[in-house]
Design a protein around this motif. Structure first.
Motif: not given
Length: 567
Positions: A188-200
């Motif tokens: 959750m802290f190492e996550d880079v949202p733009r690498q998997h926008p589908k998850v968000y």
């Protein structure tokens, strides 16, 4: 389990006290009544609510596009803004010509500062294991009313200075001490949202109904808050009721959690309290001032409970989905506090509105009931029928496994190996592969008999764990087994049933149980991530937790454990 308050619980209690005194126009509950004019209070509220909501909205985009920046939120900066906001309000009492300017500035500083501290606490509680994080949050919520009511024992002339000079620094110190124990190497802290926008996108699709339900209750509380501006006696009742609601809801939740296991979602809570709230609004125009006070107290008691549950829900989403905790909490907050602000404006403006000779309370009752009704339709899936189904069933409920359940003392495979002088990690493997890292040819001293004995010990250990699991699962089925949601909990075949037996026996979360079943069915890390719409790193983290809780090292040992359950 002993409920010993942790420093984080005390810090959160101090923060809730500071926030409670700022919610009703800074530290107005403890300031002279002659200072609390409608103009001053309205100016403060508009400035504070806009800044508060804007901070959450900005955090949604900021945590998505600049996740490393969201990670570096400074405790000192948020605490300093709260201190400065309180100081502005104190200065407004003595500088009459700058009263409105200082009140507006104090509202902005308090709004942004309190929002920042809320998100700092959210990050902290989300970083802990579910049981520990929820327990510290609940205990802190229960302590807050005692701290708040203790302020009434202090002379009012001192209380205004006590908040910024004592409670704000204490809160900042406790946050700083608590943050030190955060483990930032989690997905959750190492996550880079733009690498998997589908998850968000999937998270927002799954939980917009939950956010809307909390927002509807915030709208109701905002209406009462607007009415309180017009009636000072209601304002006093709401202040007290809000803190009493925190105490009662925290105490009841702790008792229930200690006695049983259960799971529920925010939409379910809304459906339960909906009849009470809408009935209260419909009766509002017909009953007197006493009823208005009673309904105001009830509304804020419910809202206090839901705010606590919202923080737990967001923390669990972060753990289960491996997403940035600031993003999901800010997403909820931007919806909730926008609706609360709209409710406030309705409650405040309705005093000057009349329709066909009706009293203003009829307008409040009608519009509030309309908003609550639309929310119920949306939450139940009948308003947007084409959007229901997947999103409605995948919203992960909040889970509570009974605190008095017996700890699982499974026979340790690692322990058996260590007695033979082997490394505790010699039999380990990477999750979901089932390939052992142990090569007998590397040590000539290991005879075939020794290997056979080791295999027999592992088999016996698996059987003992299986027997313990069956006994615990049978007992759990008879007493307070968590009720499954519409999707999770469906027994599809024998393997599925055995996975749920292990869940009950070893205290696995619902998401861990889903991952475990997919591992057992032979799915790869990538396949599991695609099926559950989470990142591969999150799948590996869940796998690690599963293997640790079950005290196994490979998929093959998992299959042996499941096969040993029988039935």
């Amino acid at each position: 389990m002993v409920f010993k308050p942790h420093v984080s619980s005390w810090g959160y209690a101090f923060f809730l006290t500071v926030n409670a005194t700022s919610t009703w126009a800074g530290i107005f509950p403890f300031l002279p009544l002659e200072f609390q004019t409608v103009q001053v209070t309205l100016t403060f509220f508009l400035a504070q609510s806009l800044a508060f909501w804007g901070a959450f909205l900005a955090s949604v985009f900021g945590s998505y596009f600049f996740p490393h920046g969201a990670r570096r939120m400074l405790v000192s900066l948020s605490a300093l803004m709260v201190f400065a906001g309180s100081a502005c309000l104190i200065g407004a009492m003595y500088l009459a010509e700058l009263t409105l300017v200082l009140v507006a500035g104090g509202g902005i500083l308090l709004g942004v500062g309190c929002a920042g501290l809320f998100m700092l606490w959210q990050r902290y509680f989300a970083s802990l294991p579910s049981e520990k994080g929820n327990l510290r949050l609940i205990v802190g919520t229960a302590l807050a009313p005692f701290v708040y009511f203790a302020l009434y024992l202090v002379p009012i002339a001192l209380t205004a200075f006590l908040i910024p000079l004592v409670f704000v620094p204490l809160c900042g110190l406790c946050v700083a001490l608590s943050v030190r124990e955060m483990k930032i190497d989690q997905p959750m802290f190492e996550d880079v949202p733009r690498q998997h926008p589908k998850v968000y996108r999937q998270v927002m699709s799954d939980f917009w109904r939950s956010a809307l339900c909390v927002g509807a209750l915030a709208f109701a509380s905002g209406v009462i808050r607007g009415i309180a501006l017009l009636h000072q006696e209601v304002s006093t009742v709401v202040n007290v009721a809000s803190m009493l609601g925190s105490l009662i809801s925290a105490a009841v939740l702790l008792v229930l959690w200690y006695r049983s296991s259960f799971r529920f979602g925010l939409t379910a809570v809304f459906r339960v309290v909906y009849p009470l709230i809408i009935t209260g609004f419909l009766l509002l125009p017909f009953l007197g001032a006493f009823y208005l006070n009673l309904f105001a107290a009830l509304t804020y008691m419910v809202f206090s409970l839901v705010l606590m549950l919202m923080m737990m829900q967001c923390a669990q989403i972060s753990r289960d989905r491996g997403i940035n905790p600031v993003f999901i909490y800010a997403f909820f907050g931007s919806v909730v506090y926008l609706m609360q602000s709209l409710g406030f404006l309705l409650g405040w403006l309705s005093d000057s509105v009349s329709s066909m000779g009706s009293e203003w309370l009829f307008i409040v009752a009608m519009l509030s009931s309309y908003v609550l009704g639309l929310t119920l339709l949306a939450a139940s899936g009948t308003l947007f029928k084409n959007l229901t189904g997947k999103a409605a069933t995948q919203a992960d409920p909040i889970e509570f496994l009974s605190l008095r359940r017996e700890p699982v003392r499974g026979e340790s495979v690692r322990g058996g190996q260590a007695q033979d002088g082997q490394s505790a990690s010699s039999g380990s493997s990477s999750p979901c592969t089932g390939e052992k890292g142990f090569d007998p040819s590397q040590d000539d001293a290991l005879s075939e008999k020794r290997l056979a004995d080791g295999a027999k010990r592992r088999s016996d250990g698996a059987k003992r764990r299986a027997d313990s699991a069956k006994r615990r699962a049978d007992g759990t089925k008879r007493r307070n087994r968590p009720s499954p949601s519409d999707d999770f909990g469906t027994i599809r075949d024998r393997l599925s049933k055995r996975c749920f037996d292990l869940k009950d026996a070893f205290g696995l979360s619902s998401r861990e149980t889903e991952v475990m079943e997919l591992i057992a069915r032979g799915h790869s890390v990538a396949a599991i991530a695609d099926k559950l719409v989470i990142s591969e790193n999150t799948v590996r983290t869940h796998s690690k937790h599963i293997y640790t809780k079950l005290d196994i090292h490979s998929r093959q040992e998992l299959l042996e454990l499941l096969e040993s359950l029988g039935g």
